[in-house]
Design a protein around this motif. Sequence first.
Motif, short mmCIF file in Angstrom:
data_model
loop_
_atom_site.label_atom_id
_atom_site.label_comp_id
_atom_site.label_asym_id
_atom_site.label_seq_id
_atom_site.Cartn_x
_atom_site.Cartn_y
_atom_site.Cartn_z
N SER A 221 0.86 -1.31 -0.08
CA SER A 221 0.08 -0.08 -0.04
C SER A 221 0.81 1.11 0.06
O SER A 221 1.93 1.33 0.43
CB SER A 221 -0.89 0.04 1.34
N THR A 222 0.38 2.44 -0.53
CA THR A 222 1.12 3.60 -0.57
C THR A 222 0.67 4.38 0.77
O THR A 222 1.15 5.23 1.27
CB THR A 222 0.88 4.48 -1.93
N GLN A 223 -0.45 3.66 1.39
CA GLN A 223 -1.14 4.38 2.75
C GLN A 223 -0.21 4.51 3.72
O GLN A 223 0.47 3.38 4.19
CB GLN A 223 -2.33 3.73 2.93
N HIS A 224 -0.02 5.56 4.64
CA HIS A 224 0.63 5.60 5.94
C HIS A 224 2.11 5.51 5.80
O HIS A 224 2.79 6.32 6.32
CB HIS A 224 -0.04 4.46 6.97
N ARG A 225 2.75 4.50 5.00
CA ARG A 225 4.02 4.50 5.03
C ARG A 225 4.61 5.35 4.03
O ARG A 225 5.87 5.69 3.82
CB ARG A 225 4.61 2.80 4.59
N GLY A 226 3.80 5.33 2.68
CA GLY A 226 4.36 6.04 1.50
C GLY A 226 5.29 5.28 0.83
O GLY A 226 5.46 4.12 0.81
N VAL A 227 6.19 6.04 0.03
CA VAL A 227 7.34 5.41 -0.71
C VAL A 227 8.59 5.57 0.10
O VAL A 227 9.00 6.63 0.33
CB VAL A 227 7.37 6.04 -2.02
N ILE A 228 9.25 4.60 0.36
CA ILE A 228 10.51 4.50 0.90
C ILE A 228 11.59 4.68 -0.06
O ILE A 228 11.59 3.73 -0.91
CB ILE A 228 11.00 3.27 1.96
N PRO A 229 12.57 5.87 0.03
CA PRO A 229 13.47 6.00 -1.06
C PRO A 229 14.58 5.11 -1.06
O PRO A 229 14.77 4.25 -0.02
CB PRO A 229 14.09 7.24 -0.80
N ASP A 230 15.19 4.63 -2.21
CA ASP A 230 16.20 3.87 -2.15
C ASP A 230 17.48 4.45 -1.61
O ASP A 230 18.36 3.67 -0.81
CB ASP A 230 16.55 3.25 -3.60
N VAL A 231 17.50 5.70 -1.66
CA VAL A 231 18.61 6.43 -1.04
C VAL A 231 18.13 7.66 -0.33
O VAL A 231 17.14 8.21 -0.94
CB VAL A 231 19.60 7.16 -1.97
N SER A 232 18.10 7.85 1.03
CA SER A 232 17.45 8.88 1.74
C SER A 232 18.48 10.09 1.94
O SER A 232 19.43 9.98 2.05
CB SER A 232 17.17 8.18 3.06
N PHE A 233 17.57 11.11 1.86
CA PHE A 233 18.24 12.59 2.21
C PHE A 233 17.26 13.01 3.43
O PHE A 233 16.33 12.64 3.68
CB PHE A 233 17.75 13.24 0.93
N PRO A 234 18.13 13.90 4.05
CA PRO A 234 17.59 14.58 5.16
C PRO A 234 16.54 15.65 4.99
O PRO A 234 16.79 16.28 3.78
CB PRO A 234 18.63 15.24 5.68
N PHE A 235 15.68 15.86 5.66
CA PHE A 235 14.52 16.91 5.50
C PHE A 235 14.12 17.72 6.60
O PHE A 235 13.80 17.03 7.59
CB PHE A 235 13.16 15.95 4.62
N LEU A 236 14.02 18.85 6.58
CA LEU A 236 13.64 19.61 7.43
C LEU A 236 12.42 19.77 8.20
O LEU A 236 12.09 19.96 9.34
CB LEU A 236 14.18 21.17 7.50
N VAL A 237 11.27 19.43 7.32
CA VAL A 237 9.91 19.13 8.06
C VAL A 237 9.90 18.06 8.93
O VAL A 237 10.14 16.71 8.49
CB VAL A 237 8.86 19.21 6.88
N ASP A 238 9.23 18.07 10.18
CA ASP A 238 9.34 16.93 10.90
C ASP A 238 8.09 15.93 10.49
O ASP A 238 6.80 16.26 10.33
CB ASP A 238 8.83 17.65 12.35
N SER A 239 8.50 14.87 10.29
CA SER A 239 7.48 13.91 9.65
C SER A 239 6.29 13.59 10.90
O SER A 239 5.20 13.26 10.44
CB SER A 239 8.10 12.49 9.39
N LYS A 240 6.77 13.84 12.15
CA LYS A 240 5.54 13.74 13.13
C LYS A 240 4.49 14.74 13.05
O LYS A 240 3.34 14.73 13.60
CB LYS A 240 6.45 13.86 14.49
N GLU A 241 5.00 16.00 12.25
CA GLU A 241 3.94 17.21 12.26
C GLU A 241 3.33 16.99 10.73
O GLU A 241 2.27 17.43 10.77
CB GLU A 241 4.63 18.36 12.48
N VAL A 242 4.16 16.67 9.88
CA VAL A 242 3.39 16.45 8.46
C VAL A 242 3.48 15.04 7.76
O VAL A 242 4.78 14.41 7.91
CB VAL A 242 4.25 17.40 7.61
N GLY A 243 2.40 14.78 7.22
CA GLY A 243 2.38 13.25 6.67
C GLY A 243 1.24 12.40 7.04
O GLY A 243 0.55 12.63 8.44
N GLU A 244 0.63 11.50 6.51
CA GLU A 244 -0.35 10.77 6.96
C GLU A 244 -0.11 10.09 8.30
O GLU A 244 -0.97 9.87 9.29
CB GLU A 244 -0.49 9.44 5.88
N SER A 245 1.14 9.46 8.67
CA SER A 245 1.23 8.81 9.83
C SER A 245 1.06 9.79 11.04
O SER A 245 1.29 9.28 12.30
CB SER A 245 2.94 8.27 9.91
N SER A 246 1.07 11.03 10.79
CA SER A 246 1.02 12.03 11.84
C SER A 246 -0.49 12.31 12.50
O SER A 246 -0.76 12.58 13.36
CB SER A 246 1.32 13.59 11.45
#
Length: 707
Positions: free
Chosen positions: A528-553
Motif C-alpha cells: 500500500s502507499t497508505q501511511h508508509r508512503g514510498v521509502i526511497p532507495d537512497v535517503s536524504f535529510p528533510f527539515l519538515v518534521d515527519s511527526k507533524e506532516v504526513g499521513e502517519s501524523s
Amino acid sequence: MFMRKTCRRFLIPLITFGFLSLSTLSFSKDVEFHFTEEQSKTAVDIIDKLSTRHYRNQPFDDELSEAMLDKYISSLDPAKAFFLKTDIDKFHKKYATKLDDTMLKGDLDPGYDIFVKYFHRATDRLEWVISQLESPEGFNFDFTKQESIPISDDAQEWAKNEKEADDKWRKRIKASILSLKLADESTEKAKEVLLRRYKNQLTRLEQQDSADVFEALINALTLLYDPHTSYLSPRTLENFNISMSLSLEGIGAVLQSEDEYTKVVRLITGGPAAKQGELKPADKIIAVGQGDEGEMVDVVGWRLDEVVKLIRGGKNTIVRLKVMPSESSDDGARKVIRISRDEVKLEEQAAKKGIIELSDGDKVFKLGVINVPAFYLDFDAYRRRDPNYKSTTKDVYKLLKELEQEQVDGLIIDLRNNGGGSLQEATTLTDLFIDQGPVVQIRQTSQTISRNYRSRHKAVYRGPLLVLTNRLSASASEIFAGAIQDYKRGLIVGSQSFGKGTVQSLTPVYSGQLKITESKFYRVSGDSTQHRGVIPDVSFPFLVDSKEVGESSYDTALPWDQIHPVPHEAYYNIDAIIGEITRKHDIRKLQDPDFVYLNKQVKNLEESRSRQELSLNEQERIKEQEDMKARSLAIENERRTAKGLEPYASSKEWEKERDAKTAERIEQETSSKQLNTDDDALLSEAGYILIDMINLLNKGPEQVANF
C-alpha cells in the motif's frame, strides 16, 4: 484494534461549538441549543453509511463509543484548558459505553449534556481571565522566577480542581505574555493582545449554534474511521473546496486546526504562497492583516473557517500573515509574511525542464531535470476533445523530446512538494517510462480489486532514470514513484513520501453530505502507499518534521498493509548496484558541506523539539534564543567556510542575504519557463547518484534485465 491516543488535528473547524437537545436550555446570556428531528435522522443515516460503506470495517460498539467520547471532549477542549478531571471522570462513568446505544437511536442528549458543561466551564474561565487582564490588581508576573509549563502532548493533564486550574491558567497567560515580550512587545501591549484574544473567544463561544455542535459531535465519530472522513453540513459544504485549499482568489494553502492554532499542511503548487516562498508546511498562523498597513488581527483560538475568511480576498490584494515558523522550537519566534492574493493558474503548475552538468572525475555528464509540481489535467478541455488540452503527461512528453535532442545522459524527475492531483495523469506519466503493464491497484470497501489504471504503450524514454521525492510528495506522486520503484525502472531518492493512499467520495446523507473513504491504493508489488508512503532507495535529510506532516501524523490513519502483487517486469537489476550506490553517497555526504549542514540542522531541530517543558524565566528564554541562533549561524558559517565563502558576521546579515536570494529565485522562476537548478544541493547529489547508477549499469550486461 482502535488506537486510543487522542488526535488534536482536525481538517475542519472543531474547537468551540454549541449543542442540541430534545429539551431546550436557556443560558444566562440568552444562548439556546436544541437538536432537531432532522439532525437526529442525519446521525442515524451517517452511522449506517459508516458501517456499510467505509473502507475500515469497524463496528460502532462500546470500544468505539469510548474513543468517540474522548474525541468529542478533545474537539471541544483540545488544550485541556476548561474541563476539570472530575468532569472527565463523570463523562466516562456516565457515557463511555453508551454513545453507540443512544446515537443508533438518534438520541443526541449525551453530547448535549457534555457541551452544556463545557459551555459553562469555558464561559466562567474566559470571564475570569478577562477580569484578571483588565484589573490593575490582576495578573502581575515575576519573570525572574524559576517556573515552567509542559509543552508536550503527553505531559498535558486535566486540572484536578479549580485551584489547580487557576494556577495552570496563570502559567498559561504568563507563557503567552513572555512569548510576546520576546517578540518585541511590551508587557502592557502583550496584555492588550491577550485581552482581545480572549474577548473574541468568549464572543465566538456565545455565537455557536446547534449546527456547529452537531458537526462537532458527528465528526468525533467520523474521524475515528480515518482523518479524511468527515460530515459536511449544508453550511460547511457551501465553502468546502475554498476552505480546504484557498485556491480561489486566496493564497493557495491547505490549512487545518491544531489545538488553538491554524497550521499550514501544505502549499498548492503554483499558488501565491508557494511562489512567494516564505510560508512553510507546519507553520502556525497567529495573526492576519489586510494590505500593507492593516491591523494584525490575532487569530489564536479562532475557528478554521473564520481564519479562512480573513485570508481569502480579491485578486492582487495583499494579506499579511504572522506565523510561528515550523523550523523554530522557540514559542517566541515570529515572522510576518506578505503575500499577494491570486488564483492558482493551470499554466503555473506546468512541468519545467533544465539541465545540470556534473563530473565523476573522468567524464562530464549532461543530466536532464524535469520538475513536475502537480499532476494536472484540464478536464473541461479534455471532455470537449480539444486536441490542445493541457496535462502533465503532454507537457512532460514535449520536454522529453526536447531533452532527447540535447542528448542527455540520464533523467531526473523531481516530485518534491508535489501534492498529487489526477490519478489518470499519474498513470499516463508512468506510461512514458515503462512498456505495457499495470500501474496501480485499487481495493474497494467490498474488497474487490481494480487494475484498470495501466500503461498501454511502449516507453517514450528508455534511458537511466531517477525520481526525487520528499515528505510533501503525496497521492498521485506516490503512485508514480511506487510504480517506477516496483518495475525497477529507476532509483527513488530523497525523503519518505507523505503516505496518502486512500480515496474519498462525497455521498448525500439525510441533511448535508458525508466525505467518506471508500478505497485504497496498492502498488503492483502489493504494498500500500497508505501511511508508509514510498521509502526511497537512497535517503536524504528533510527539515519538515515527519511527526507533524504526513499521513502517519494522524492517529486514526488507515494502516499500511499488503495485497497480492501482480506480474510486472523488472527493467534494471537495482538490487545488484544499490549497495555500491549507497556506499558512494555515504562518502560524499560526509564531505559535502551542504549535506553536513543539512544533517546538523536536522539534529539541531530534533534536539530543540525534544524539550518537554518551556521555561517561564525571561533570562533563560533569552539565552535559549541566543544559543539557538548562535548554533544555527555556526553551522551555516561552517558550511560557507568549507565552500570557500566569507562567513556571516551576524544572524541579521545571514537573514538579509537569505531573503534577498529567496526574492531573486522567485523572480527568476516567475519570469522564466526554464527550471532554475542553481544552489540546489539535494538536486546535485541526486545527479551524482544518477551518474553512479549509469556507471555501474555500464559495467556489464548482467546488470540489466528485460530492457
